[in-house]
Design a protein around this motif. Sequence first.
Motif, PDB file in Angstrom:
ATOM      1  N   SER A 186       5.536  39.121  59.006  1.00 28.22           N
ATOM      2  CA  SER A 186       5.711  40.538  59.287  1.00 28.22           C
ATOM      3  C   SER A 186       6.866  40.788  60.261  1.00 28.22           C
TER       4      SER A 186
ATOM      5  N   GLY B  54       0.244  48.803  47.242  1.00 28.68           N
ATOM      6  CA  GLY B  54      -1.161  49.027  47.579  1.00 28.68           C
ATOM      7  C   GLY B  54      -2.040  49.077  46.338  1.00 28.68           C
TER       8      GLY B  54
ATOM      9  N   ALA C  53       5.374  51.225  48.914  1.00 31.54           N
ATOM     10  CA  ALA C  53       4.114  50.877  49.572  1.00 31.54           C
ATOM     11  C   ALA C  53       2.927  51.365  48.749  1.00 31.54           C
TER      12      ALA C  53
ATOM     13  N   GLY D  58      10.436  53.136  50.675  1.00 30.06           N
ATOM     14  CA  GLY D  58       9.306  52.576  51.408  1.00 30.06           C
ATOM     15  C   GLY D  58       7.987  53.234  51.042  1.00 30.06           C
TER      16      GLY D  58
ATOM     17  N   LYS E 201      -0.224  44.419  56.785  1.00 29.75           N
ATOM     18  CA  LYS E 201      -1.607  44.614  56.360  1.00 29.75           C
ATOM     19  C   LYS E 201      -2.330  43.268  56.296  1.00 29.75           C
TER      20      LYS E 201
ATOM     21  N   ASP F  55      11.168  46.690  53.657  1.00 35.23           N
ATOM     22  CA  ASP F  55      10.196  47.496  54.391  1.00 35.23           C
ATOM     23  C   ASP F  55       8.841  47.469  53.684  1.00 35.23           C
ATOM     24  N   VAL F  56       8.858  47.551  52.362  1.00 34.22           N
ATOM     25  CA  VAL F  56       7.615  47.482  51.588  1.00 34.22           C
ATOM     26  C   VAL F  56       6.943  46.118  51.792  1.00 34.22           C
TER      27      VAL F  56
ATOM     28  N   ALA G   2       5.347  46.046  55.175  1.00 31.43           N
ATOM     29  CA  ALA G   2       4.077  46.767  55.235  1.00 31.43           C
ATOM     30  C   ALA G   2       2.948  45.914  54.648  1.00 31.43           C
ATOM     31  N   PHE G   3       3.237  45.226  53.555  1.00 29.89           N
ATOM     32  CA  PHE G   3       2.238  44.344  52.945  1.00 29.89           C
ATOM     33  C   PHE G   3       1.876  43.204  53.900  1.00 29.89           C
TER      34      PHE G   3
END
Length: 108
Positions: free
Chosen positions: A39, A78, A74, A70, A25, A17-18, A21-22
């Motif tokens: 993705s 980030g 995340a 997550g 983005k 999931d992480v 998210a990357f």
Amino acid sequence: MSAAWGWALLVASGLTDVAWAFATKRSNGFTEPLWSVVSLVLLAAFIAMLAKALQVLPRGPAYAVWTGVGAVGALAVGVAFLGEALDPVRICFAGVIVIGIAGLKLAG
């Protein structure tokens, strides 16, 4: 599948999931074709792993662990790769998330 494997799969799903998210983005609103495909593949992978893990795990604590992995993951990605700020307040609240997850897991 045993509960131990379920927890391992759940953590793997949270880490995926992480990564999702990357990648999302990096897809820049799905305008970058390669990152968009990455993705969507990661999305399918983490949903499949989550669904499999939830077959053998208690729903509440398992979902809390998954969302915590997550959220904290995340935040870490980030900060490490996207130049997001890390300050004492964010560290404190990430710690609260981890403590809450540990508490839910231990209480169950």
